[in-house]
Write a protein that holds these residues in place. Structure first.
Motif, short mmCIF file in Angstrom:
data_model
loop_
_atom_site.label_atom_id
_atom_site.label_comp_id
_atom_site.label_asym_id
_atom_site.label_seq_id
_atom_site.Cartn_x
_atom_site.Cartn_y
_atom_site.Cartn_z
N THR A 102 0.84 -1.21 0.00
CA THR A 102 0.00 0.00 0.00
C THR A 102 0.87 1.25 0.00
O THR A 102 0.63 2.19 -0.77
N VAL A 103 1.91 1.26 0.86
CA VAL A 103 2.82 2.41 0.94
C VAL A 103 3.58 2.58 -0.38
O VAL A 103 3.76 3.71 -0.87
N ALA A 104 4.01 1.47 -0.97
CA ALA A 104 4.75 1.53 -2.24
C ALA A 104 3.88 2.11 -3.36
O ALA A 104 4.33 2.98 -4.12
N ILE A 105 2.62 1.65 -3.43
CA ILE A 105 1.71 2.17 -4.47
C ILE A 105 1.40 3.64 -4.22
O ILE A 105 1.36 4.44 -5.17
N GLU A 106 1.23 3.98 -2.94
CA GLU A 106 0.96 5.39 -2.60
C GLU A 106 2.13 6.28 -3.01
O GLU A 106 1.94 7.36 -3.60
N HIS A 107 3.38 5.84 -2.76
CA HIS A 107 4.56 6.61 -3.17
C HIS A 107 4.65 6.70 -4.69
O HIS A 107 5.01 7.76 -5.24
N PHE A 108 4.32 5.61 -5.37
CA PHE A 108 4.34 5.61 -6.84
C PHE A 108 3.33 6.61 -7.39
O PHE A 108 3.63 7.39 -8.30
N LEU A 109 2.12 6.61 -6.82
CA LEU A 109 1.08 7.53 -7.28
C LEU A 109 1.44 8.99 -7.00
O LEU A 109 1.16 9.88 -7.81
N LEU A 110 2.08 9.23 -5.84
CA LEU A 110 2.54 10.59 -5.54
C LEU A 110 3.60 11.03 -6.55
O LEU A 110 3.61 12.19 -7.00
N ALA A 111 4.48 10.09 -6.92
CA ALA A 111 5.52 10.39 -7.93
C ALA A 111 4.86 10.73 -9.27
O ALA A 111 5.25 11.70 -9.94
N VAL A 112 3.85 9.92 -9.66
CA VAL A 112 3.13 10.19 -10.91
C VAL A 112 2.46 11.55 -10.85
O VAL A 112 2.46 12.32 -11.83
N LYS A 113 1.89 11.86 -9.70
CA LYS A 113 1.20 13.15 -9.50
C LYS A 113 2.17 14.32 -9.72
O LYS A 113 1.85 15.28 -10.42
N PHE A 114 3.37 14.21 -9.13
CA PHE A 114 4.33 15.30 -9.27
C PHE A 114 4.90 15.36 -10.69
O PHE A 114 5.21 16.44 -11.19
N ILE A 115 5.03 14.20 -11.35
CA ILE A 115 5.46 14.19 -12.75
C ILE A 115 4.43 14.89 -13.63
O ILE A 115 4.77 15.68 -14.51
N LEU A 116 3.14 14.59 -13.36
CA LEU A 116 2.06 15.26 -14.11
C LEU A 116 2.11 16.77 -13.91
O LEU A 116 1.85 17.54 -14.83
N THR A 117 2.46 17.18 -12.68
CA THR A 117 2.55 18.62 -12.38
C THR A 117 3.59 19.29 -13.27
O THR A 117 3.39 20.41 -13.74
N PHE A 118 4.70 18.58 -13.53
CA PHE A 118 5.74 19.14 -14.39
C PHE A 118 5.39 19.02 -15.87
O PHE A 118 5.73 19.88 -16.67
N LEU A 119 4.72 17.92 -16.24
CA LEU A 119 4.39 17.70 -17.66
C LEU A 119 3.31 18.65 -18.16
O LEU A 119 3.34 19.07 -19.32
N ILE A 120 2.32 18.96 -17.29
CA ILE A 120 1.24 19.87 -17.71
C ILE A 120 1.68 21.30 -17.36
O ILE A 120 1.78 21.66 -16.19
N PRO A 121 2.00 22.13 -18.37
CA PRO A 121 2.50 23.49 -18.07
C PRO A 121 1.43 24.35 -17.42
O PRO A 121 0.24 24.22 -17.72
N ASP A 122 1.87 25.24 -16.51
CA ASP A 122 0.93 26.13 -15.83
C ASP A 122 0.31 27.14 -16.79
O ASP A 122 -0.85 27.55 -16.61
N VAL A 123 1.10 27.55 -17.78
CA VAL A 123 0.62 28.53 -18.78
C VAL A 123 0.59 27.85 -20.14
O VAL A 123 1.59 27.26 -20.56
N PRO A 124 -0.55 27.90 -20.86
CA PRO A 124 -0.63 27.26 -22.18
C PRO A 124 0.44 27.80 -23.13
O PRO A 124 0.87 28.96 -23.02
N LYS A 125 0.84 26.96 -24.10
CA LYS A 125 1.95 27.30 -25.00
C LYS A 125 1.69 28.57 -25.80
O LYS A 125 2.57 29.43 -25.93
N HIS A 126 0.45 28.74 -26.32
CA HIS A 126 0.17 29.91 -27.16
C HIS A 126 0.27 31.21 -26.36
O HIS A 126 0.67 32.24 -26.90
N ILE A 127 -0.04 31.14 -25.06
CA ILE A 127 0.08 32.34 -24.22
C ILE A 127 1.55 32.63 -23.92
O ILE A 127 1.98 33.78 -23.92
N ARG A 128 2.34 31.56 -23.70
CA ARG A 128 3.77 31.76 -23.46
C ARG A 128 4.44 32.41 -24.67
O ARG A 128 5.31 33.28 -24.52
N ILE A 129 4.03 32.00 -25.87
CA ILE A 129 4.59 32.59 -27.10
C ILE A 129 4.22 34.07 -27.20
O ILE A 129 5.06 34.92 -27.51
N LYS A 130 2.95 34.39 -26.90
CA LYS A 130 2.50 35.79 -26.96
C LYS A 130 3.24 36.65 -25.94
O LYS A 130 3.63 37.79 -26.24
N LEU A 131 3.46 36.12 -24.73
CA LEU A 131 4.19 36.86 -23.70
C LEU A 131 5.64 37.10 -24.10
O LEU A 131 6.18 38.19 -23.90
#
Length: 649
Positions: A593-622
């Motif tokens: 249970t602890v191993a799966i929970e750590h794995f899911l937390l890792a996936v969660k933080f990876i998703l945080t990095f993979l999904i940009p906070d600002v969409p690409k078209h807005i970053r280009i305009k800025l």
């Protein structure tokens, strides 16, 4: 009638200043002269007039009520000073400059309608807030209100109770249009977020955007949860799939909200806007010292003293409150046990009803404790003497969130992981959620509505007694006094706190009570309408808040989603289905249970990095805007250099 200040120009009242009735005449005269003085003399260069007695001339009213406005030229220069972003001719959002004003979309003639009323009021508030003392040692006629060069006059008047309130006026016609499109037509449609932002500013626009987004994000949970609740009512061991869905859902929606929030902030021109330099809070006090940043004298309070107050008083107080909350929780469990024993001994309809009574009482007690603690937390945070408003808000949010989280969810954690009683967990969750929603609706919708109706009827009755005409439209003087008596909107703190707790009920334990998402959706739909009504008719109009995001609440929701991963993994590990795979070893089950929970937390933080906070078209305009501004700066320097060379020849 309005008493003229002698300016002779058309005067549009935007902001109301109400001074205490016993304010000395010399203090009033001094303040008005400082507001009217030109900027080069240290004044605000604004227009100000005293509010006349109106139809209540025979009744005792506060004479020290003043209306503040500004000339069109002054508002435009204020917009430039503030770095207000407006839509450019190419569709991008850029900082407004008077030299470049004709290139901004919507600027025609003298720019009559270029700035919204909310923007004009925000500019006036900024100018009043930055009105500073010169050589005065105290407010004239009030020796206790000390001043020193560079001190904000308005903040000193507020802290000494001389300035009772300062608020922006409603614009009646625009408010009617907004009310009609926002809540008067009951329809399945998105909120008019651009209109809300135009009238109330970006801070409230983002709150209502988040409320709408959160409600829509709950729909998939509700659609999955409703049949799950209906068809698997007694199968408490089948919540594994729903818990897994919960894990993915709470991560994805918060990451996608960041993108939606960035899109709104970019569209409204606050995403790339630089944060204004923060002035000390009105309540901040200390020994007069020197600020190395501004070069001005201002109160200085040692950080060590503040830390002593925080760690030796505030933290122990919070821990004591958590202990009291724990004690109340144990009393609730004793009551619950007594009610269940009675029902088991004599199972009748009334003993069946009695089983739910302890949970209802506990839910009411939780709300009362949250309210009392909130006042205590505000007092303590004020006593800690934070210099900046942002620091004050962060410490207050932290105190309130810790206690509210513990107070609302401790009993559910105890039932789930100590008692391991899924039937009682479902019952307690349902009772706490439904009772808190009913109490919130009464306190937030029905009570303010009733109070405001009484206030409005009383004012209109007084006006009509003195008028031969029977029209319902209030004269300006009475409208100002009616708005002055309205409740003050204290910001989005309580609104975000309510959504935070609802998010907790859904993300932490809804797998054992899948109907939670359905109830929260229904609550949020009514919340939209009740909040809209309150903003339009119950509260004074708040000043615009040029926010770029929901601030510290984003971190709070993300922290809740991390706790939700741990909670749901633990619930999955406790399910009979999963336990069947580990019939002989509880240790192995815990490790997996602890191993799966750590794995899911890792996936969660990876998703945080993979999904940009600002969409690409807005970053280009800025990036393009930044490049263009650098190129313009280069051209300006080259032009200045060539002019210098010509001058030298």
């Amino acid at each position: 009638m309005l008493q003229d200040d002698g300016g002779g120009s058309a005067f549009a009242p935007l902001v109301v200043l109400e001074l205490a009735p016993d304010t000395k005449e010399e203090a009033v005269a001094w303040l008005l002269s400082r507001i009217r003085d030109p900027q080069h003399s240290g004044g605000a260069e604004l227009l100000v007039r005293q509010l006349g007695p109106g139809v209540e001339a025979g009744e005792k009213t506060n004479p020290n009520v003043f209306l503040v406005g500004a000339s069109r030229r002054r508002l435009l220069s204020g917009a430039e000073d503030l770095g207000l972003f407006k839509e450019y001719s190419d569709g991008s959002m850029r900082g407004f400059t008077c030299a470049n004003k004709l290139n901004f979309k919507g600027f025609t003639g003298d720019g009559d309608d270029f700035l919204s009323m909310a923007e004009c009021q925000y500019i006036i508030k900024h100018e009043l807030d930055t009105l500073r003392a010169k050589e005065e040692t105290h407010v004239p006629g009030h020796s206790q209100a000390k001043l020193y060069p560079g001190k904000s006059i308005v903040r000193r008047l507020q802290s000494k109770g001389i300035l009772v309130q300062m608020f922006p006026l409603h614009e009646k016609e625009e408010l009617k249009r907004l009310s009609f499109s926002w809540y008067k037509k009951v329809k399945l449609a998105f909120q008019p977020l651009d209109d809300i932002r135009h009238y109330y500013g970006e801070g409230l626009g983002l709150y209502f955007g988040f409320l709408e987004y959160f409600t829509l994000a709950l729909v998939p949970m509700a659609l999955v949860g409703l049949p799950y609740y209906l068809f698997d009512w007694e199968d408490y061991d089948k919540y594994v799939v729903f818990a897994a869905f919960n894990l993915v859902w709470c991560t994805i929606i918060l990451e996608l909200w960041k993108q939606f929030s960035a899109s709104l902030a970019f569209r409204w021109g606050t995403l790339s806007r630089k944060r204004a330099f923060e002035e000390p809070r009105p309540g901040f006090h200390g020994v007069l010292g020197f600020n190395p940043v501004t070069g001005r004298e201002e109160p200085v309070y040692p950080a060590a003293k503040r830390h002593v107050r925080i760690y030796l008083v505030s933290v122990p107080f919070v821990l004591l409150c958590l202990y009291l909350s724990l004690h109340v929780m144990m009393i609730y469990f004793q009551m619950e046990g007594w009610a269940l024993t009675l029902h088991d001994q004599d199972p009748t309809f009334w003993t069946g009803v009695l089983v739910f009574v302890p949970s209802v009482i506990y839910a009411v007690v939780i709300e009362i404790m949250n309210l009392i603690y909130r006042y205590a937390a505000e007092f303590l945070t004020e006593w800690e003497n934070h210099r900046l408003e942002s620091s004050y808000q962060n410490h207050l949010v932290l105190k309130v969130l810790v206690f509210n989280f513990f107070n609302c969810f401790a009993s559910l954690f105890y039932i789930a992981f100590v008692m391991q009683d899924m039937v009682l967990l479902r019952q307690s969750l349902a009772t706490l959620l439904i009772t808190s929603q009913i109490l919130n609706q009464v306190m937030e919708a029905f009570l303010p509505y009733w109070l405001q109706r009484r206030r409005n009827k009383k004012m209109i009755r007084r006006v009509q007694k003195r008028r031969t005409l029977g029209e319902q439209e209030l004269p300006l003087e009475e409208q100002v006094r009616l708005e002055a008596d309205m409740s003050t909107y204290l910001g989005t703190f309580d609104d975000y706190l309510e959504l935070f707790l609802l998010f907790g009920y859904v993300s932490l334990f809804s797998c054992v009570y899948p109907l939670a998402a359905v109830l929260v959706v229904l609550n949020n739909v009514t919340e939209v309408y009740s909040d809209a009504f309150k903003m339009c008719h119950v509260f004074k109009r708040p000043f615009s808040d040029p926010a770029a995001n929901i601030g510290v609440w984003q971190l709070a929701f993300e922290a809740m989603s991390v706790i939700a991963v741990v909670t749901n993994c633990a619930l999955i590990g406790m399910s009979p289905q999963v336990k069947a795979y580990f019939p002989e070893s509880d240790t192995q089950l815990i490790l997996w249970t602890v191993a799966i929970e750590h794995f899911l937390l890792a996936v969660k933080f990876i998703l945080t990095f993979l999904i940009p906070d600002v969409p690409k078209h807005i970053r280009i305009k800025l990036a393009r805007l930044e490049f263009e501004s650098l190129e313009a700066l280069k051209r300006k320097k080259m032009l200045e250099a060539s002019e210098l060379r010509k001058g030298g020849q």
